[in-house]
Design an enzyme around this catalytic site. Structure first.
Site, PDB file in Angstrom:
ATOM      1  N   CYS A  86      44.662  -9.760 -11.291  1.00  0.00           N
ATOM      2  CA  CYS A  86      43.635  -9.487 -12.305  1.00  0.00           C
ATOM      3  C   CYS A  86      42.245  -9.690 -11.709  1.00  0.00           C
ATOM      4  CB  CYS A  86      43.811 -10.408 -13.509  1.00  0.00           C
ATOM      5  SG  CYS A  86      45.348 -10.194 -14.408  1.00  0.00           S
ATOM      6  N   ASP A 114      19.167  26.616 -29.312  1.00  0.00           N
ATOM      7  CA  ASP A 114      17.879  26.544 -28.618  1.00  0.00           C
ATOM      8  C   ASP A 114      18.018  26.065 -27.179  1.00  0.00           C
ATOM      9  OD1 ASP A 114      16.391  27.319 -30.878  1.00  0.00           O
ATOM     10  OD2 ASP A 114      16.418  25.277 -31.661  1.00  0.00           O
ATOM     11  N   CYS A 164      46.197 -13.663 -13.377  1.00  0.00           N
ATOM     12  CA  CYS A 164      46.647 -13.927 -12.013  1.00  0.00           C
ATOM     13  C   CYS A 164      45.638 -13.377 -11.016  1.00  0.00           C
ATOM     14  CB  CYS A 164      48.013 -13.287 -11.764  1.00  0.00           C
ATOM     15  SG  CYS A 164      47.979 -11.484 -11.935  1.00  0.00           S
ATOM     16  N   CYS A 173       3.216   1.544   2.905  1.00  0.00           N
ATOM     17  CA  CYS A 173       4.456   0.766   2.778  1.00  0.00           C
ATOM     18  C   CYS A 173       5.482   1.554   1.968  1.00  0.00           C
ATOM     19  CB  CYS A 173       4.178  -0.561   2.061  1.00  0.00           C
ATOM     20  SG  CYS A 173       2.948  -1.599   2.856  1.00  0.00           S
ATOM     21  N   ASP A 216      10.846  27.260 -32.323  1.00  0.00           N
ATOM     22  CA  ASP A 216      11.939  27.721 -33.169  1.00  0.00           C
ATOM     23  C   ASP A 216      11.498  27.492 -34.616  1.00  0.00           C
ATOM     24  OD1 ASP A 216      14.623  28.379 -34.042  1.00  0.00           O
ATOM     25  OD2 ASP A 216      14.888  26.230 -34.348  1.00  0.00           O
ATOM     26  N   CYS A 238       0.847  -1.185   0.000  1.00  0.00           N
ATOM     27  CA  CYS A 238       0.000   0.000   0.000  1.00  0.00           C
ATOM     28  C   CYS A 238       0.884   1.236   0.000  1.00  0.00           C
ATOM     29  CB  CYS A 238      -0.943   0.009   1.207  1.00  0.00           C
ATOM     30  SG  CYS A 238      -0.077   0.202   2.783  1.00  0.00           S
ATOM     31  N   ASP A 258      15.380  22.566 -31.775  1.00  0.00           N
ATOM     32  CA  ASP A 258      16.225  21.426 -32.137  1.00  0.00           C
ATOM     33  C   ASP A 258      17.714  21.727 -32.131  1.00  0.00           C
ATOM     34  OD1 ASP A 258      16.198  23.082 -34.474  1.00  0.00           O
ATOM     35  OD2 ASP A 258      16.907  21.349 -35.612  1.00  0.00           O
TER      36      ASP A 258
END
Length: 824
Positions: free
Chosen positions: A83, A699, A80, A18, A499, A15, A695
Site C-alpha cells: 500500500c 458558438d 501493508c 537572470c 451572438d 534581473c 455563450d
C-alpha cells in the site's frame, strides 16, 4: 513524467538577464517543449514531458535553484508495505513532485514539491484515486511562498540597515567636507589622511563582505561562466572602486602621484543604493500579487459540516464532495454547492463583479468565497479544493499573470545581450579615457558608472508587472483572461461580434406585450391561455405561465394539435392557443388583430393567438428579452471606436429588430454554427482583427476562430473552454471591462518599455562621459546607482496604477458595470 503545463517558483532572479538564463536552462531539458520564466512573480511555466528532478537540476546548474516546499497528508486505509509503495508511486507521478515518503505507522505522507507546482488538496485527490482516504494536514504551499518572499524582504531590510550604518560615517566624512567648510582639514589634523583612509577601508570592506556579499556570491561565478548578470555588473563596479582605493592606500607607489585617491565611499554607497532599490522593489512586487491574495483570502479556514448526525466545525481542506454543510447568516461560503434547505440572498460580487445579491432557494448553486445574507442555509458540497470555481479562477489568473506577450519579445532579445555589451562598453570607456582623458582616476569613475547604471531590471519588469496587476484587477471585476496573450490581441481588435441568444438577450422567451380583441380583457385571456398551457413543456408555454402568475385554474381537457398549438377547456370555455395557422385551420377570423400581428412580426417577436369559444380573444407577443445594461455596453464599445456586429442563427426579422434596438449596423442572420466561423472570417477581411462574444455550444467554432474569444461565464463549458477571456458575471459590461483592461495594460506596458529603454539610451552615454568635453557632464558612480535603483521602482510603481482600474483611474468601467444605478 509531466505531460502538461505546470508552474513553480524559481529563486535567485534579480534581473531580466537572470530570467532569460533560467528560461534557456529549462528549455534545454530533454522533453521540454516550452519554458517561460516570469521575473515579476518569479514563476516558471514548463510544458512537455520531463521529470521534476531534471528541471530542478537544470536550474541548480544555471545558478537559479527551484524553490521547494513540503506538503503533509493524513492517509487512511493502508495495510501493508505494498500500500505504501502504491501511494508513493501515485504521488511521484504527479508533475512537480520531487520526493514522496509514506509512513505506514503514522499513516502520513511527506511530499517534497517544486514550490507552487501542486497543492496539498491535489495530492490528496491523487491518493484518493489510488484507493485510499486522504486529507491535507495543512494547506501551506501558497503561504510558504509568501513567507519566503516576506523573509527575503526582511533580509533586504536587515542588510540595508547594516550597510547604511557602516557606510554613513564614510559618506559623512567624505561628502561632509563639501558642505561644512574646514571639515576636511579637521579630519586631516586629528587622525591624518592615512588613518582616515584606513577607517574607510575597514568600514567599506565590511559593507562588501557582509550585506554586499549577495552580489559577489551570485555575480562572480556567473561572470566566470561567461554568463554575467546584473549582480556581475554591481560586483565588478564596486570591486573596481574598492580595489583601486585599496591599492592607493596600501601600495600608493604603483599609481601615478596625481591618481592617488580613494573611492571607498562610492563602493559603499553603491551597495546601499542598490540594496535600497531592491528593498523598495520587493515591497512593490508584494503589492503586484495583491489580487491573488485577496482571492485566496475569500475562502474561510473552517466550515460547519454534518457528520454522523452532528454538526462539526472542520478545516475546509477536509471537506469532501457530497457532504452537507450548514451556513449561518453573514458567513462566507466555504466550497461550491447546491442549496438543500433555506432561503437567503448571497453577495456574489467578489466573484462576478455584480453588486446585487442573488436569491438562493433549494436547488440553487452556491459559489465558494461568496457571502451569505440574512438567511440560514444547508447545502451539499458539489466541488472542493482545486475543483471549486474560486480555485479555478485563481489558477486562471496565475496562468495569465505568467503569460509572455509578443510585445515582450523585443525586450527579451535586448536583455539577452545587454549585460555582456555593457561590460564591453565599460572596458572600452576605461580604455578611451586612459588614452584621451585626464588619467586613470577619471577612467575608473566613468567605467564604474557605466557598469552600475546599465541594469536591465527595468526592462525585464516592464511587461510582467503590468500583466500581473492588470489581470488580477480584471479578475476582481469579473473578467478572466484564460490566455495571457489575449491582453495584447484584444488591444488590437477592430470589430467585436456578438451572438444574440444568451449574450445580448436573456436566453429564454418572455411575454413582452399583449393585445385583447374587443369585448375581452387581456389579463383574463392570459389566465385562460396559461391554464391551458400548464401541461406543455414548450418554452413559450413557460413564458405564458410566468406572466400569468400563480393559482391558475386547472384545465378540464387538453388536446395537442401538433405543429399548430393546443385546444383545451377551462372554466367551461373552449380555448385555442397557438400560431396563426391554428386559427386558420379552426376557421377563427384574426383580422380584428391584424395590425397588432404585423407590428409583432416587424419587431421579430413570436405571436401567440388565443381564441375563446371560436372568437379571437387576444394576441400575445413573446420574445427573448434584452439583458439589462446590454445597450449601455454596446454604446460604450462604439464610443471607443469599435465596429460592432451581430451573428445569430435566429430569423432575419428578429436579428434586424435586435440590430435596430442596439444600433448594430453589421448583421449576419440565420447562420448555422459552422456559418458563424465563416462570418467571423468575413468580418476580419472587412475590418481587421475580430473579437467574438458568445455563450453556447454552437458558438464554440466562432470563439476559436476569432482573434479573441469572449465567453459568457454563465454559458456552456464548451464555449468557455474555446474562449480566451471569460466574463464571469454573464453581463455584457464584462466585455467593456475586458477591452478597457486590455487597453490600459498595453498602454502601461508601452510606458514602462519606453522608460526602461529610454533610461538606458539616455544615461549610458552620460555615464561614459560622452558629453564631458562639451558640457562637463559626468555621472558619479553613486548617482548612477541611485538612478538605476529608481528605474525599477518607477516601472513597478507605474504598473501598480492599474490597481485603480474600475475606480478613479478608469471611471468608464464602473459606470458600465452598474448601468442601472444599483447601489454597490
Amino acid at each position: 513524467m509531466a505531460d502538461h503545463a505546470f508552474r513553480f517558483e524559481v529563486t535567485g532572479l534579480n534581473c531580466a538577464g537572470c530570467a532569460g538564463r533560467a528560461e534557456r536552462a529549462l528549455a534545454t531539458v530533454p522533453g521540454v517543449s516550452e519554458a517561460r520564466v516570469n521575473l515579476a512573480n518569479r514563476m516558471a511555466q514548463v510544458e512537455g514531458e520531463t521529470t521534476s528532478e531534471a528541471l530542478r537540476e537544470a536550474l541548480k546548474s544555471a545558478g537559479y535553484p527551484a524553490a521547494e516546499s513540503r506538503q503533509r497528508l493524513s492517509i487512511q486505509g493502508m495495510n501493508c508495505a505494498s500500500c505504501v509503495g502504491r501511494v508513493e508511486r501515485a504521488l511521484l507521478a504527479v508533475p512537480g513532485v520531487l520526493d514522496a515518503r509514506v509512513n505506514l505507522a503514522s499513516e502520513t505522507a511527506e511530499i517534497t514539491v517544486l514550490a507552487g507546482a501542486v497543492e496539498a488538496a491535489q495530492l490528496a485527490k491523487v491518493v484518493i484515486e489510488a484507493g485510499y482516504s486522504a486529507s491535507p494536514t495543512q494547506d501551506n504551499a501558497r503561504s510558504e511562498t509568501e513567507d519566503r518572499r516576506e523573509t527575503e524582504t526582511q533580509e533586504l531590510r536587515r542588510d540595508l540597515t547594516i550597510a547604511a550604518a557602516l557606510t554613513l560615517p564614510v559618506f559623512l566624512g567624505v561628502m561632509g567636507s563639501h558642505i561644512i567648510p574646514g571639515m576636511h582639514h579637521w579630519i586631516m589634523a586629528t587622525i591624518g589622511q592615512t588613518t582616515w583612509w584606513a577607517v574607510q577601508f575597514v568600514l567599506t570592506t565590511l559593507v562588501l563582505i557582509w550585506p554586499g556579499r549577495r552580489f559577489f556570491r551570485i555575480g562572480l561565478p556567473l561572470l566566470a561562466k561567461g554568463a554575467p548578470d546584473m549582480n556581475s555588473l554591481v560586483a565588478l563596479g564596486t570591486l573596481a572602486a574598492w580595489s583601486y582605493s585599496t591599492v592607493a592606500l596600501f601600495a600608493p607607489t604603483l599609481l601615478p602621484e596625481a591618481s592617488r585617491a580613494v573611492y571607498f565611499e562610492a563602493a559603499g554607497v553603491i551597495i546601499n543604493l542598490i540594496l535600497l532599490g531592491r528593498f523598495l522593489e520587493a515591497r512593490a512586487k508584494g503589492r503586484t500579487g495583491a489580487a491573488i491574495r485577496r482571492l485566496v483570502g475569500l475562502r474561510p479556514d473552517t466550515a460547519r459540516v454534518e457528520r454522523d448526525g452532528a454538526i462539526t466545525e472542520i478545516p475546509v481542506d477536509q471537506i469532501t464532495t457530497g457532504e452537507t454543510l450548514h451556513l449561518r447568516p453573514g458567513e462566507r461560503i466555504a466550497v461550491d454547492g447546491e442549496v438543500l434547505t433555506g432561503r437567503s440572498y448571497v453577495d456574489e460580487s467578489t466573484i462576478t463583479g455584480e453588486p446585487v445579491p442573488v436569491e438562493k432557494l433549494p436547488g440553487a448553486a452556491l459559489v465558494g468565497g461568496t457571502v451569505n445574507g440574512q438567511g440560514a442555509l444547508s447545502f451539499r458540497a458539489t466541488a472542493v479544493g482545486a475543483d471549486t470555481m474560486l480555485a479555478r479562477i485563481i489558477a486562471l489568473v496565475e496562468d495569465a499573470q505568467g503569460a509572455r506577450l509578443p510585445v515582450q519579445a523585443l525586450a527579451d532579445r535586448v536583455v539577452r545581450w545587454f549585460v555582456p555589451a555593457v561590460i564591453g562598453l565599460a572596458a572600452l570607456t576605461v580604455l578611451a579615457w586612459l588614452i584621451f582623458g585626464p588619467g586613470l582616476t577619471f577612467a575608473l569613475v566613468a567605467g564604474v558608472s557605466v557598469l552600475i547604471i546599465a541594469c536591465p531590471c527595468a526592462m525585464g519588469l516592464a511587461t510582467p508587472t503590468s500583466i500581473m496587476v492588470g489581470t488580477g484587477r480584471a479578475a476582481e471585476l469579473g473578467v478572466l483572461f484564460r490566455k495571457g496573450d489575449a491582453l495584447q490581441r484584444l488591444d488590437e481588435v477592430k470589430v467585436i461580434a456578438f451572438d444574440k441568444t444568451g449574450t445580448l438577450t436573456e436566453g429564454r422567451p418572455e411575454l413582452v406585450s399583449s393585445v385583447a380583441a374587443d369585448g375581452f380583457d387581456a389579463a383574463r385571456v392570459l389566465t385562460l391561455a396559461a391554464s391551458a398551457e400548464q401541461g406543455s413543456e414548450h418554452p413559450i408555454a413557460r413564458a405564458m405561465e410566468r406572466a400569468a402568475g400563480p393559482n391558475l385554474p386547472k384545465p378540464d381537457e387538453v388536446e395537442a394539435v401538433p405543429g399548430h398549438g393546443l385546444r383545451a377547456k377551462v372554466d367551461g370555455q373552449v380555448i385555442l392557443v397557438g400560431a396563426p395557422r391554428l386559427m386558420a385551420r379552426e376557421g377563427v377570423d384574426i383580422s380584428p388583430l391584424g395590425a397588432a400581428l404585423e407590428e409583432m412580426e416587424h419587431k421579430g417577436q413570436t405571436p401567440v393567438l388565443v381564441a375563446v369559444d371560436g372568437r379571437i380573444a387576444g394576441a400575445f407577443a413573446v420574445a427573448d428579452r434584452v439583458k439589462p445594461g446590454a445597450r449601455a455596453a454596446i454604446d460604450a464599445l462604439r464610443a471607443r471606436g469599435f465596429e460592432v456586429a451581430l451573428i445569430t442563427g435566429d430569423t432575419r426579422a428578429t436579428a434586424n429588430a435586435i440590430g435596430a434596438e442596439f444600433g448594430i449596423p453589421h448583421i449576419e442572420a440565420e447562420v448555422l454554427p459552422e456559418g458563424k466561423l465563416d462570418a467571423v472570417k468575413r468580418l476580419r477581411d472587412q475590418f481587421g482583427p475580430v473579437a467574438f462574444c458568445g455563450d453556447g455550444i454552437n458558438d464554440a467554432p466562432a470563439l476559436a476562430e476569432a482573434d479573441v474569444g469572449l465567453a459568457i461565464g454563465t454559458g456552456t463549458d464548451v464555449a468557455i473552454e474555446s474562449a480566451d477571456v471569460v466574463l464571469v458575471s454573464g453581463e455584457l459590461s464584462g466585455a467593456v471591462n475586458a477591452v478597457l483592461a486590455s487597453q490600459s495594460v498595453m498602454r502601461n506596458i508601452r510606458q514602462n518599455l519606453f522608460w526602461a529603454f529610454g533610461y538606458n539610451v539616455a544615461l549610458i552615454p552620460v555615464a561614459a562621459g560622452v558629453f564631458y568635453p562639451l558640457t562637463g557632464w559626468l555621472l558619479s558612480p553613486m548617482l548612477a546607482a541611485g538612478a538605476m535603483a529608481m528605474s525599477s521602482v518607477f516601472v513597478i510603481s507605474n504598473a501598480l496604477r492599474l490597481r485603480r482600474l474600475g475606480g478613479a483611474g478608469i471611471p468608464e468601467i464602473a459606470a458600465v458595470q452598474n448601468p442601472e444605478g444599483v447601489p454597490a
